[in-house]
Design a protein around this motif. Structure first.
Motif, PDB file in Angstrom:
ATOM      1  N   GLU A   1       0.830  -1.204   0.000  1.00 23.35           N
ATOM      2  CA  GLU A   1       0.000   0.000   0.000  1.00 23.35           C
ATOM      3  C   GLU A   1       0.862   1.251   0.000  1.00 23.35           C
ATOM      4  O   GLU A   1       2.034   1.221   0.338  1.00 23.35           O
ATOM      5  CB  GLU A   1      -0.907   0.014   1.240  1.00 23.35           C
ATOM      6  CG  GLU A   1      -1.802  -1.218   1.393  1.00 23.35           C
ATOM      7  CD  GLU A   1      -1.087  -2.386   2.061  1.00 23.35           C
ATOM      8  OE1 GLU A   1       0.109  -2.239   2.410  1.00 23.35           O
ATOM      9  OE2 GLU A   1      -1.708  -3.444   2.229  1.00 23.35           O
ATOM     10  N   ASN A   2       0.252   2.337  -0.335  1.00 25.70           N
ATOM     11  CA  ASN A   2       0.946   3.614  -0.407  1.00 25.70           C
ATOM     12  C   ASN A   2       0.654   4.414   0.862  1.00 25.70           C
ATOM     13  O   ASN A   2      -0.358   5.074   0.966  1.00 25.70           O
ATOM     14  CB  ASN A   2       0.439   4.372  -1.647  1.00 25.70           C
ATOM     15  CG  ASN A   2       1.159   5.681  -1.817  1.00 25.70           C
ATOM     16  OD1 ASN A   2       2.231   5.905  -1.243  1.00 25.70           O
ATOM     17  ND2 ASN A   2       0.567   6.574  -2.599  1.00 25.70           N
ATOM     18  N   PHE A   3       1.545   4.270   1.845  1.00 27.33           N
ATOM     19  CA  PHE A   3       1.315   4.977   3.099  1.00 27.33           C
ATOM     20  C   PHE A   3       2.315   6.098   3.289  1.00 27.33           C
ATOM     21  O   PHE A   3       3.479   5.995   2.937  1.00 27.33           O
ATOM     22  CB  PHE A   3       1.434   4.026   4.294  1.00 27.33           C
ATOM     23  CG  PHE A   3       0.382   2.970   4.336  1.00 27.33           C
ATOM     24  CD1 PHE A   3       0.709   1.647   4.503  1.00 27.33           C
ATOM     25  CD2 PHE A   3      -0.962   3.317   4.213  1.00 27.33           C
ATOM     26  CE1 PHE A   3      -0.267   0.668   4.557  1.00 27.33           C
ATOM     27  CE2 PHE A   3      -1.948   2.337   4.261  1.00 27.33           C
ATOM     28  CZ  PHE A   3      -1.592   0.998   4.430  1.00 27.33           C
TER      29      PHE A   3
ATOM     30  N   ASP B   1       2.429   7.753   8.829  1.00 25.05           N
ATOM     31  CA  ASP B   1       1.439   6.711   9.076  1.00 25.05           C
ATOM     32  C   ASP B   1       2.128   5.364   9.279  1.00 25.05           C
ATOM     33  O   ASP B   1       1.765   4.584  10.146  1.00 25.05           O
ATOM     34  CB  ASP B   1       0.469   6.592   7.895  1.00 25.05           C
ATOM     35  CG  ASP B   1      -0.463   7.779   7.792  1.00 25.05           C
ATOM     36  OD1 ASP B   1      -0.930   8.065   6.674  1.00 25.05           O
ATOM     37  OD2 ASP B   1      -0.724   8.409   8.832  1.00 25.05           O
TER      38      ASP B   1
ATOM     39  N   PHE C   1       3.302   5.136  12.665  1.00 29.09           N
ATOM     40  CA  PHE C   1       2.143   4.961  13.540  1.00 29.09           C
ATOM     41  C   PHE C   1       1.711   3.498  13.560  1.00 29.09           C
ATOM     42  O   PHE C   1       1.522   2.897  14.608  1.00 29.09           O
ATOM     43  CB  PHE C   1       1.041   5.900  13.032  1.00 29.09           C
ATOM     44  CG  PHE C   1      -0.289   5.784  13.708  1.00 29.09           C
ATOM     45  CD1 PHE C   1      -1.447   5.667  12.955  1.00 29.09           C
ATOM     46  CD2 PHE C   1      -0.397   5.826  15.088  1.00 29.09           C
ATOM     47  CE1 PHE C   1      -2.681   5.590  13.572  1.00 29.09           C
ATOM     48  CE2 PHE C   1      -1.639   5.741  15.709  1.00 29.09           C
ATOM     49  CZ  PHE C   1      -2.787   5.628  14.935  1.00 29.09           C
ATOM     50  N   PHE C   2       1.612   2.881  12.353  1.00 25.79           N
ATOM     51  CA  PHE C   2       1.180   1.483  12.299  1.00 25.79           C
ATOM     52  C   PHE C   2       2.206   0.582  12.957  1.00 25.79           C
ATOM     53  O   PHE C   2       1.873  -0.371  13.651  1.00 25.79           O
ATOM     54  CB  PHE C   2       0.974   1.027  10.855  1.00 25.79           C
ATOM     55  CG  PHE C   2      -0.070   1.804  10.118  1.00 25.79           C
ATOM     56  CD1 PHE C   2       0.040   2.013   8.757  1.00 25.79           C
ATOM     57  CD2 PHE C   2      -1.153   2.344  10.790  1.00 25.79           C
ATOM     58  CE1 PHE C   2      -0.922   2.740   8.076  1.00 25.79           C
ATOM     59  CE2 PHE C   2      -2.118   3.076  10.125  1.00 25.79           C
ATOM     60  CZ  PHE C   2      -1.994   3.280   8.756  1.00 25.79           C
TER      61      PHE C   2
ATOM     62  N   TRP D   1      -9.529  -3.967  12.318  1.00 24.93           N
ATOM     63  CA  TRP D   1      -9.363  -2.842  11.417  1.00 24.93           C
ATOM     64  C   TRP D   1      -8.030  -2.928  10.698  1.00 24.93           C
ATOM     65  O   TRP D   1      -7.098  -3.617  11.096  1.00 24.93           O
ATOM     66  CB  TRP D   1      -9.510  -1.507  12.145  1.00 24.93           C
ATOM     67  CG  TRP D   1      -8.378  -1.120  13.023  1.00 24.93           C
ATOM     68  CD1 TRP D   1      -8.162  -1.553  14.286  1.00 24.93           C
ATOM     69  CD2 TRP D   1      -7.343  -0.191  12.737  1.00 24.93           C
ATOM     70  NE1 TRP D   1      -7.038  -0.954  14.801  1.00 24.93           N
ATOM     71  CE2 TRP D   1      -6.516  -0.104  13.872  1.00 24.93           C
ATOM     72  CE3 TRP D   1      -7.016   0.584  11.614  1.00 24.93           C
ATOM     73  CZ2 TRP D   1      -5.401   0.717  13.934  1.00 24.93           C
ATOM     74  CZ3 TRP D   1      -5.893   1.410  11.677  1.00 24.93           C
ATOM     75  CH2 TRP D   1      -5.100   1.469  12.827  1.00 24.93           C
ATOM     76  N   SER D   2      -8.016  -2.207   9.636  1.00 19.74           N
ATOM     77  CA  SER D   2      -6.839  -2.211   8.799  1.00 19.74           C
ATOM     78  C   SER D   2      -6.866  -0.878   8.074  1.00 19.74           C
ATOM     79  O   SER D   2      -7.935  -0.326   7.824  1.00 19.74           O
ATOM     80  CB  SER D   2      -6.926  -3.370   7.821  1.00 19.74           C
ATOM     81  OG  SER D   2      -6.050  -3.170   6.743  1.00 19.74           O
ATOM     82  N   PRO D   3      -5.695  -0.381   7.718  1.00 19.00           N
ATOM     83  CA  PRO D   3      -5.693   0.854   6.951  1.00 19.00           C
ATOM     84  C   PRO D   3      -6.406   0.716   5.609  1.00 19.00           C
ATOM     85  O   PRO D   3      -6.863   1.682   5.032  1.00 19.00           O
ATOM     86  CB  PRO D   3      -4.204   1.125   6.727  1.00 19.00           C
ATOM     87  CG  PRO D   3      -3.517   0.368   7.793  1.00 19.00           C
ATOM     88  CD  PRO D   3      -4.350  -0.826   8.083  1.00 19.00           C
ATOM     89  N   ILE D   4      -6.484  -0.547   5.145  1.00 21.18           N
ATOM     90  CA  ILE D   4      -7.285  -0.765   3.941  1.00 21.18           C
ATOM     91  C   ILE D   4      -8.412  -1.719   4.321  1.00 21.18           C
ATOM     92  O   ILE D   4      -8.281  -2.484   5.274  1.00 21.18           O
ATOM     93  CB  ILE D   4      -6.430  -1.345   2.788  1.00 21.18           C
ATOM     94  CG1 ILE D   4      -5.734  -2.633   3.241  1.00 21.18           C
ATOM     95  CG2 ILE D   4      -5.399  -0.324   2.329  1.00 21.18           C
ATOM     96  CD1 ILE D   4      -5.126  -3.384   2.083  1.00 21.18           C
TER      97      ILE D   4
END
Lengths: 349, 261
Positions: free
Chosen positions: A284-286, A290, A293-294, A330-333
């Motif tokens: 993914e493009n983070f 972020d 943070f993850f 949850w997930s960023p995507i």
């Protein structure tokens, strides 16, 4: 009740199973209680009751429940109810004090209204009553408890009532005072009585004595129920699930709960890390901030897990073998559908 | 800053203790502060990396200490300070049997807690009560009104009156929430309940764990920030201009509280 499926209880099991969802606030106890309810009702075909004693009434709004505490059927095999103190209080009163005159005198005593809402620890007593009322009707009762150590309050409530009885306050204070009042003698050579007069005033004291005297069958009724439930709390069929979120304060609360359970002779059957993050695949493009943070979140999740597992294997460990479960919600995507209950399946089976 | 006695509340798990400690840190820069909690796990002391002890003041620095009050401690404090009982009476009242009966009576514990808060606020400039979560907090705060309906006499009635005056004149409530719909809905409900009691105002809403905000939309997490902004705009309109909004962003260690906007 003739059209209901026979419960396991009818078929010879001694009692319903109890499953307590415990943990600090905001970790998802209510959500997990409901999801487990659906799971056991649909997949195990157990007749299930989800009972909430959480004063925030979240379950009520989530499932559109009756706020006066009546049990409502959500779907086949699944019922739910929240605890309404006043309703249960009134129901118990009717059952334990059959004399209509005494009951109505009690209900007119100004202390009654205050008691039914503010009686020291009443919510916990009500919870015990509600559970006991339903033990024969369900295969499984899932209890959504109040946040944090208040849950322990209610599990240890039987002990507090027992103390009240042990000290025989009734015989050396209330009974003589009641009869003294009836005879018009408000002063008796009793130091406690005199001290109480100073604290609450003599009229209130009169009301209080009258109230407590007539409430004795009621209090005794609670005591019996509390004792019965205490046995069930210690049954090997009863399960305690401690839930936390992936941060240290939440986990520390979970540890404190674990210790508190142990102090009253019970033990946690599982530690659940809810609201955890699923690991991103890396494609993914983070934003770098972020990513950092993850990374911190994943670190925290893992180190909590490591801590619990090493905690379990020390010689002084207090919950031998309580497994760790992580629920990634949850997930960023976007994630697909999550079956929370399956993630903690072995808790009951 | 005039004397403040602040009650912190909010939905379970939103970070009341974190926000309490942040506020105390801020204010104790220039004034004598005390944090009071009633909890079984000394969460405030642990936040400051101290061991917690019941009913004793744990110093954090020269202008800040914290105390975790136990129910029995509140009862003892009431007996000791509210009136001078002679020793015989005192020992009767302090007996376990009496205590267990007192604990069963309606509203007594809540009342003793409020009385203790008043007592503990006397020798400091600001006192912050790291309070309970919504439902439980509301129950405590509604005790004085509920007990006023019973015609009490004696010292308890005096205490009830004293508490009502103190709550009206000196106390305020800050509600902590997350910037999420379900938390803010509960905040609305709670606020209505508190205001209906007509005792303390709600002067501040503190939004905790707010995303620090990647505004560059090419990155995938911008949606978190945007979601929160949308929610904030939706609720801010309901709160009126006399409520401050504080923002506490996600960070380790917790960031200080910014004022919004």
């Amino acid at each position: 009740m003739s059209d209901r499926n026979p419960t396991l209880v009818d078929r010879g099991l001694p009692m319903s199973r109890l499953l307590f969802m415990m943990g600090p606030g905001g970790v998802g106890k209510t959500t997990l209680s409901v999801l487990h309810g659906f799971y056991y009702a649909r997949h195990q075909k157990w007749k299930t009751l989800v009972l909430s004693i959480d004063p925030s009434k979240r379950l009520a709004s989530e499932l559109n429940l009756d706020l006066t505490g009546n049990i409502r059927t959500i779907e086949t095999n699944l019922d739910a109810a929240i605890l309404d103190q006043k309703t249960i209080f009134d129901q118990m009163l009717e059952k334990l004090i059959p004399d209509h005159k005494i009951r109505s005198r009690l209900q007119n005593n100004p202390l009654y209204e205050a008691s039914s809402q503010h009686f020291g620890g009443a919510v916990e007593y009500m919870a015990l009553v509600k559970m006991e009322q339903n033990l024969q009707n369900y295969d499984l009762i899932i209890v959504d408890t109040p946040p944090d150590l208040h849950a322990i309050d209610f599990l240890s409530r039987p002990e507090i009532l027992a103390q009240f009885f042990e000290h025989k306050i009734f015989s050396w204070l209330i009974k003589p005072a009641y009869f003294a009042a009836k005879l018009g003698i408000m002063r008796i050579g009793n130091q406690a009585f005199a001290a109480l007069t100073k604290i609450v005033g003599s009229k209130a004291l009169g009301d209080l004595i009258d109230f407590l005297y007539h409430m004795m069958p009621f209090i005794e009724g609670f005591h019996d129920i509390a004792e019965k439930m205490r046995v069930h709390f210690h049954s090997p069929l009863t399960r305690y699930m401690i839930i936390h979120r992936p941060d240290w304060p939440s986990y520390k609360s979970a540890l404190a709960l674990n210790q508190a359970l142990s102090n009253i002779g019970l033990k946690a059957n599982a530690l659940v890390q809810n609201q955890a993050m699923a690991i991103p695949t890396g494609k993914e493009n983070f934003h770098p901030k972020d990513l950092e943070f993850f990374h911190q979140i994943l670190e925290t999740q893992k180190s909590i897990e490591d801590h619990w597992k090493s905690h379990q294997s020390t010689p002084t460990n207090i919950s031998p073998g309580a497994p760790f479960h992580r629920i990634e919600t949850w997930s960023p995507i976007p994630l697909g559908n999550i079956n929370h209950a399956e993630m903690v399946l072995d808790i009951m089976l | 800053m005039p004397k403040k006695v602040v009650f912190i509340t909010g939905k379970g798990g939103v970070g009341k203790t974190t926000v309490t400690c942040q506020l105390a840190k801020q204010w104790s820069g220039s004034a004598r502060c005390r944090i009071l909690e009633q909890s079984l796990d000394h969460s405030v002391a642990h936040t400051f990396q101290q061991n917690g002890v019941f009913d004793q003041h744990t110093p954090i620095h020269e202008r800040l200490d914290t105390i975790n009050v136990s129910p029995m401690g509140c009862y003892q404090s009431f007996l000791k300070h509210e009136f001078q009982l002679n020793r015989a009476f005192l020992s009767v009242m302090q007996s376990k049997g009496m205590y267990s009966m007192v604990r069963m009576l309606p509203g007594v514990f809540e009342l003793l807690l409020l009385g203790r808060i008043i007592f503990e606020s006397k020798d400091v400039d600001h006192l912050i009560f790291d309070g309970y979560s919504s439902g439980h907090f509301l129950k405590v705060l509604s005790t004085p009104n509920a007990l006023s309906k019973i015609k009490l006499g004696g010292r308890i009635q005096e205490l009830v009156d004293k508490i009502v005056i103190f709550l009206k004149e000196h106390c305020e409530v800050y509600v902590v929430s997350l910037l999420e719909n379900y938390a803010l809905d509960e905040t609305q409900e709670l606020s209505k309940g508190i205001l209906a009691l007509n005792l303390c105002p709600i002067n501040r809403i503190v939004l905790n764990r707010v995303y620090y905000g990647t505004t560059d939309i090419q990155y995938q997490c911008n949606h978190f920030y945007q979601e929160q902004q949308n929610i904030l705009e939706k609720y801010v309109q309901n709160w009126g201009s006399n409520i401050d909004i504080g923002i506490c962003r996600i960070a380790t260690p917790p960031s200080s509280i910014e004022v919004y906007p």
